[in-house]
Every structure is written in structure tokens, then in C-alpha cells.
Design an enzyme around this catalytic site. Sequence first.
Site, PDB file in Angstrom:
ATOM      1  N   HIS A 199       0.855  -1.197   0.000  1.00  0.00           N
ATOM      2  CA  HIS A 199       0.000   0.000   0.000  1.00  0.00           C
ATOM      3  C   HIS A 199       0.884   1.238   0.000  1.00  0.00           C
ATOM      4  O   HIS A 199       1.937   1.248   0.627  1.00  0.00           O
ATOM      5  CB  HIS A 199      -0.901   0.023   1.246  1.00  0.00           C
ATOM      6  CG  HIS A 199      -2.074   0.931   1.095  1.00  0.00           C
ATOM      7  ND1 HIS A 199      -1.978   2.288   1.293  1.00  0.00           N
ATOM      8  CD2 HIS A 199      -3.341   0.681   0.712  1.00  0.00           C
ATOM      9  CE1 HIS A 199      -3.162   2.835   1.062  1.00  0.00           C
ATOM     10  NE2 HIS A 199      -4.008   1.901   0.714  1.00  0.00           N
ATOM     11  N   ASP A 224      -7.930  -5.202  -0.164  1.00  0.00           N
ATOM     12  CA  ASP A 224      -8.424  -6.088  -1.233  1.00  0.00           C
ATOM     13  C   ASP A 224      -8.111  -7.556  -1.000  1.00  0.00           C
ATOM     14  O   ASP A 224      -8.584  -8.411  -1.752  1.00  0.00           O
ATOM     15  CB  ASP A 224      -7.813  -5.641  -2.572  1.00  0.00           C
ATOM     16  CG  ASP A 224      -8.349  -4.279  -2.970  1.00  0.00           C
ATOM     17  OD1 ASP A 224      -7.544  -3.348  -3.147  1.00  0.00           O
ATOM     18  OD2 ASP A 224      -9.582  -4.141  -3.047  1.00  0.00           O
TER      19      ASP A 224
HETATM   20  C1  SDX Z   1      -6.119   0.022  -3.045  1.00  0.00           C
HETATM   21  O1  SDX Z   1      -4.286   4.521  -2.160  1.00  0.00           O
HETATM   22  C2  SDX Z   1      -5.270   3.924  -1.580  1.00  0.00           C
HETATM   23  O2  SDX Z   1      -5.718   4.331  -0.504  1.00  0.00           O
HETATM   24  C3  SDX Z   1      -5.827   2.699  -2.305  1.00  0.00           C
HETATM   25  C4  SDX Z   1      -6.863   1.899  -1.558  1.00  0.00           C
HETATM   26  C5  SDX Z   1      -8.145   2.678  -1.342  1.00  0.00           C
HETATM   27  O3  SDX Z   1      -8.878   2.344  -0.400  1.00  0.00           O
HETATM   28  O4  SDX Z   1      -8.472   3.543  -2.199  1.00  0.00           O
HETATM   29  O5  SDX Z   1      -6.361   1.478  -0.318  1.00  0.00           O
HETATM   30  C6  SDX Z   1      -7.272   0.658  -2.367  1.00  0.00           C
HETATM   31  O6  SDX Z   1      -5.846   0.354  -4.174  1.00  0.00           O
HETATM   32  C7  SDX Z   1      -5.289  -0.968  -2.291  1.00  0.00           C
HETATM   33  C8  SDX Z   1      -4.069  -1.489  -3.123  1.00  0.00           C
HETATM   34  C9  SDX Z   1      -4.573  -2.601  -4.034  1.00  0.00           C
HETATM   35  N1  SDX Z   1      -3.519  -2.991  -4.994  1.00  0.00           N
HETATM   36  C10 SDX Z   1      -2.878  -4.155  -4.882  1.00  0.00           C
HETATM   37  O7  SDX Z   1      -3.058  -5.005  -4.005  1.00  0.00           O
HETATM   38  C11 SDX Z   1      -1.894  -4.428  -6.019  1.00  0.00           C
HETATM   39  C12 SDX Z   1      -0.579  -4.948  -5.457  1.00  0.00           C
HETATM   40  N2  SDX Z   1       0.084  -3.889  -4.736  1.00  0.00           N
HETATM   41  C13 SDX Z   1       1.030  -3.066  -5.419  1.00  0.00           C
HETATM   42  O8  SDX Z   1       1.019  -3.008  -6.764  1.00  0.00           O
HETATM   43  C14 SDX Z   1       1.554  -1.869  -4.644  1.00  0.00           C
HETATM   44  O9  SDX Z   1       1.833  -2.298  -3.381  1.00  0.00           O
HETATM   45  C15 SDX Z   1       0.686  -0.634  -4.602  1.00  0.00           C
HETATM   46  C16 SDX Z   1       0.278  -0.206  -5.964  1.00  0.00           C
HETATM   47  C17 SDX Z   1      -0.536  -0.880  -3.766  1.00  0.00           C
HETATM   48  C18 SDX Z   1       1.501   0.470  -3.961  1.00  0.00           C
HETATM   49  O10 SDX Z   1       2.549   0.735  -4.809  1.00  0.00           O
HETATM   50  P1  SDX Z   1       3.669   1.838  -4.458  1.00  0.00           P
HETATM   51  O11 SDX Z   1       3.367   2.556  -3.204  1.00  0.00           O
HETATM   52  O12 SDX Z   1       3.885   2.654  -5.696  1.00  0.00           O
HETATM   53  O13 SDX Z   1       4.905   0.946  -4.114  1.00  0.00           O
HETATM   54  P2  SDX Z   1       6.001   0.532  -5.173  1.00  0.00           P
HETATM   55  O14 SDX Z   1       5.329   0.016  -6.407  1.00  0.00           O
HETATM   56  O15 SDX Z   1       6.985   1.647  -5.287  1.00  0.00           O
HETATM   57  O16 SDX Z   1       6.687  -0.747  -4.439  1.00  0.00           O
HETATM   58  C19 SDX Z   1       7.735  -0.559  -3.508  1.00  0.00           C
HETATM   59  C20 SDX Z   1       8.502  -1.867  -3.550  1.00  0.00           C
HETATM   60  C21 SDX Z   1       8.928  -2.277  -4.965  1.00  0.00           C
HETATM   61  O17 SDX Z   1      10.063  -3.124  -4.825  1.00  0.00           O
HETATM   62  P3  SDX Z   1      11.563  -2.443  -5.060  1.00  0.00           P
HETATM   63  O18 SDX Z   1      11.512  -1.728  -6.391  1.00  0.00           O
HETATM   64  O19 SDX Z   1      11.772  -1.509  -3.876  1.00  0.00           O
HETATM   65  O20 SDX Z   1      12.498  -3.613  -5.034  1.00  0.00           O
HETATM   66  O21 SDX Z   1       7.656  -2.943  -3.087  1.00  0.00           O
HETATM   67  C22 SDX Z   1       7.462  -3.870  -4.132  1.00  0.00           C
HETATM   68  C23 SDX Z   1       7.809  -3.155  -5.425  1.00  0.00           C
HETATM   69  O22 SDX Z   1       8.213  -4.083  -6.411  1.00  0.00           O
HETATM   70  N3  SDX Z   1       6.047  -4.248  -4.084  1.00  0.00           N
HETATM   71  C24 SDX Z   1       5.589  -5.486  -4.271  1.00  0.00           C
HETATM   72  C25 SDX Z   1       4.197  -5.400  -4.100  1.00  0.00           C
HETATM   73  N4  SDX Z   1       3.851  -4.126  -3.844  1.00  0.00           N
HETATM   74  C26 SDX Z   1       5.011  -3.422  -3.847  1.00  0.00           C
HETATM   75  N5  SDX Z   1       6.229  -6.642  -4.545  1.00  0.00           N
HETATM   76  C27 SDX Z   1       5.434  -7.751  -4.678  1.00  0.00           C
HETATM   77  N6  SDX Z   1       4.091  -7.739  -4.511  1.00  0.00           N
HETATM   78  C28 SDX Z   1       3.436  -6.589  -4.229  1.00  0.00           C
HETATM   79  N7  SDX Z   1       2.116  -6.587  -4.077  1.00  0.00           N
END
Ligand code: SDX
Length: 429
Positions: free
Chosen positions: A307, A364
Site C-alpha cells: 500500500h 483487497d
Molecule cells: C487500493 O491509495 C489507496 O488508498 C488505495 C486503496 C483505497 O482504499 O483507495 O487502499 C485501495 O488500491 C489498495 C491497493 C490494491 N492494490 C494491490 O493489491 C496491487 C498490489 N500492490 C502493489 O502493486 C503496490 O503495493 C501498490 C500499488 C498498492 C503500492 O505501490 P507503491 O506505493 O507505488 O509501491 P512501489 O510500487 O513503489 O513498491 C515498492 C517496492 C517495490 O520493490 P523495489 O523496487 O523496492 O524492489 O515494493 C514492491 C515493489 O516491487 N512491491 C511489491 C508489491 N507491492 C510493492 N512486490 C510484490 N508484490 C506486491 N504486491
Amino acid sequence: MDEKVKMIIEGQTHEFPVITGTENEKGIDISKLRGQTSYITLDNGFGNTGSCTSGITFLDGEKGILRYRGIPIEQIAEKSSFVEASYLLIYGELPHQDELDKFALSFTKQAPLHPDMLGFFEGYPTAGHPMALLSAMVCSLAGYYPELLKPEPSEEEVKFTSAQLLSKVRTISAYTYKTSIGESFIPPRDDLRYISNFLNMMFSTKEKEYKIDETVVSALRALLILHADHEQNCSTSTVRLVGSSWANLFASISAGVCALWGPLHGGANQKVVEMLEQIQVDGGNIQKFIDKAKDPDDHYRLMGFGHRVYKNFDPRATIIKQKAHDLFDKMGIHDPLLDIAVKLEEAVLKDDYFAERKLYPNVDFYSGLIYKAIGIPTVMFPVMFAIGRMPGWIAHWKEMRENPASKIGRPRQIYTGHTERDYVPMEGR
Ligand code: SDX
């Protein structure tokens, strides 16, 4: 004394005011930065940038706190109704009984669709994703209620438009589902409350009335409340940005539906269940999927984890996980996907990759299992998120439009393309 920060740019010191919120969050007001320094800031994904001040929802990602108008989400999920929580988000206070009754009655009155809107379903492919139809029909409400399209609608007109959206989102969603399974529409009823009306439209048929189970209503009530608002997430920021051009509420909400559809946002609940089903089909090899998500060369992500704001447990996920277990116990359901989800969560929480990045289950991760147990198809899960988020979107649009300091949203950029060059005629290319 007004707090300020200093910035030294090209040897010159510039001061900028600090704004402090009611929960002591601090922000540097850089609204005069470009005028004073010719510099702008750059913040990919706006992780460090506030777009507005707001009094609707407070969340603390480090402490796992979420409050609607100051009231902890745990209390609202336990004690309130979705209609009452919607009133609280939109109007800022818990309603008196007469206010709540009037608000609920507006949903009963506005539940039916204009008869001409039924044609949308005839022309839409039964296998088409319901979020596309939801966004199209929400925006198309503007065609049926042109009197609500004023650039500066009155309070009453915003109230009426809000009732249209909060009520009709159920009818559009249920009719979209009925179209996808080739069943006749079951119209909304005046004698059913918000959630029961939706369940009846979804699952009754001309031959057999759906038996409303209070356990199901309670689980869905908690889910809708928990999804009702989440401050400046992607879809709510979209609603604010579109509304900042004085686009009408129907158009602004329609844009929010599209933003929510993305698998990184509200589309994640659909992807979580599809991921759990993939793990199940693959023989339950959880570690294989965890290793794939950790592979730096693989874009694969574990849906339902991580998140932008919560770097601790998402408080909603904690409640939803318990609601899933309660519902399954009460309904005598044994869904192997829940077992897989629990095992996956346990394995992820022990894994350094996720711990270092503070990746926890989000809203989710478990929600889809409840929708699935209720009988809602996976493809409809983002639609359920949109039904829940509707009051939050409306509350933010209203707050933004009522704020005289609001301006049209127009971010800047740093240009990284070609410097000046001449046109080359075809023969010279
Ligand atoms: C919602 O914003 C809100 O409030 C949203 C929400 C709402 O109520 O409106 O809460 C609802 O959208 C919840 C999120 C649902 N999405 C997912 O479950 C999809 C999976 N999650 C990710 O794609 C990710 O965690 C996000 C999109 C939720 C957040 O992304 P960020 O903050 O941009 O984080 P990032 O992509 O920069 O990741 C940081 C690191 C990265 O690794 P490095 O580059 O540092 O090595 O964490 C890793 C990412 O690769 N990472 C994950 C991951 N999420 C982040 N690795 C594996 N699996 C994951 N799910």
C-alpha cells in the site's frame, strides 16, 4: 508564530510557510515556489505531495489508523449502517433520525433507472467488463438529468445528484450482472433497505425471491463501510481533478470509476481471487508465487499486498479477515481459497523481502472471498468497490467545489524531449 522552512536555491535563501493539520501532519506550502525561484518540484506518483487540505478522512499509515470525520473505522464498521456512514462522510456529522430517514428515502425514490437507460444493457456485450458499463452509465445519467449539469449547482441540486448516484449505482450494477447471466431485471423495491434491495436485485429471479440472510447483509454492510473513503487515493484524486474543471458530478464520478478499475487499485480484489485460484490450480504451491513476486526481473506482484500509505497492517484488512471467517463459520462454508489466503499471508509476513518493504495485506486481500461467498462473480468485485467508494467520491467532490480556494488542477512537468530542431520535408527524411 507562523512556522516556515528555508530553501537555498542558486545561493539565494527562500522561505515557504508550513501548514499543520489537526493531527499535526506538516506540509510545506510551495504554491509560490515557481514564482519565487522558477523551480518546480517533481514527485513521481505524488507520494510526497499533498493536493489539498481535507476534513473528511484521516489515515496514519505508520500506525494503521483510519477515521471518517474523526470517528475510528472500527466503531463505524461495528455500529453504523452504510447509509449513515455515507451521510457522515458527505455532510460531516452523524445524522439525526429524521435526517437519516430523509436521506434513506431519497435512495428509495431514486433507485429505478429511467426506462430509456435500459437500452444500454441491450447493446453491451454480455462478456464485457461491468466497470466499463458502470462508468458509461454513470456519466450518461447527465443526459437524463440535464438540469443537474450547471457549472455551479445549488446545494439542493448536489444533494439530488448525490442521491441519484448513491442509489442508482446499485441498480446499474445489479442489471449489469443480470445482463451478463441472461436473466431478467428485478426492479428495486420500496420496502427494502439499501443493501437488501441490492441483494434482491442481484439474486432474485422472476420465479424465485432471494432469501435475505442477515449474516450476508452484515458482511456486505461492513465491506461497503470499509470501502467508503480513503482520502486522496488514485480514484478519489481523479474525481477531484476532473471536478476541479467544474465538470458535473456525474462526469467526475464516472472518471473515478475508470481509475478504480486498474488492477493496482480497486481492480486488485478481482486479481486477488484470480491469483488464489491460480495457486489452487497450481497445486497450492504458495512459495512459487512468492518467489515470482520477489524476482526483480519479473513484474509479477502478489495482489492484495502492499500500500502506498499503510506501512503497517491496513486496519480494513484486519476487520475484513475476521468478517470472512465469521461469515464462513455462520454459513458453514469451507472455501479452500480462504485456506490458501491464510497460508499465503503467513508466509509473506515471515519473508524478509516483504518485511523490508513493509508490504502487508491490504483492503483487497480478503474482501473478494466474502463477495465470492455471497455469490457475486469475480468480475463484479471492482464494481462492489465502486458501490462502497461512492460516498467518499461524492464527499470529496463536494468539499472541493465548496472550497472557494479550490483551483483547476493543472500540474507542471520537466520537459526531457528534443531541444529545438527544424521540420524536415519528406524527401529529406
Ligand atoms: C487500493 O491509495 C489507496 O488508498 C488505495 C486503496 C483505497 O482504499 O483507495 O487502499 C485501495 O488500491 C489498495 C491497493 C490494491 N492494490 C494491490 O493489491 C496491487 C498490489 N500492490 C502493489 O502493486 C503496490 O503495493 C501498490 C500499488 C498498492 C503500492 O505501490 P507503491 O506505493 O507505488 O509501491 P512501489 O510500487 O513503489 O513498491 C515498492 C517496492 C517495490 O520493490 P523495489 O523496487 O523496492 O524492489 O515494493 C514492491 C515493489 O516491487 N512491491 C511489491 C508489491 N507491492 C510493492 N512486490 C510484490 N508484490 C506486491 N504486491
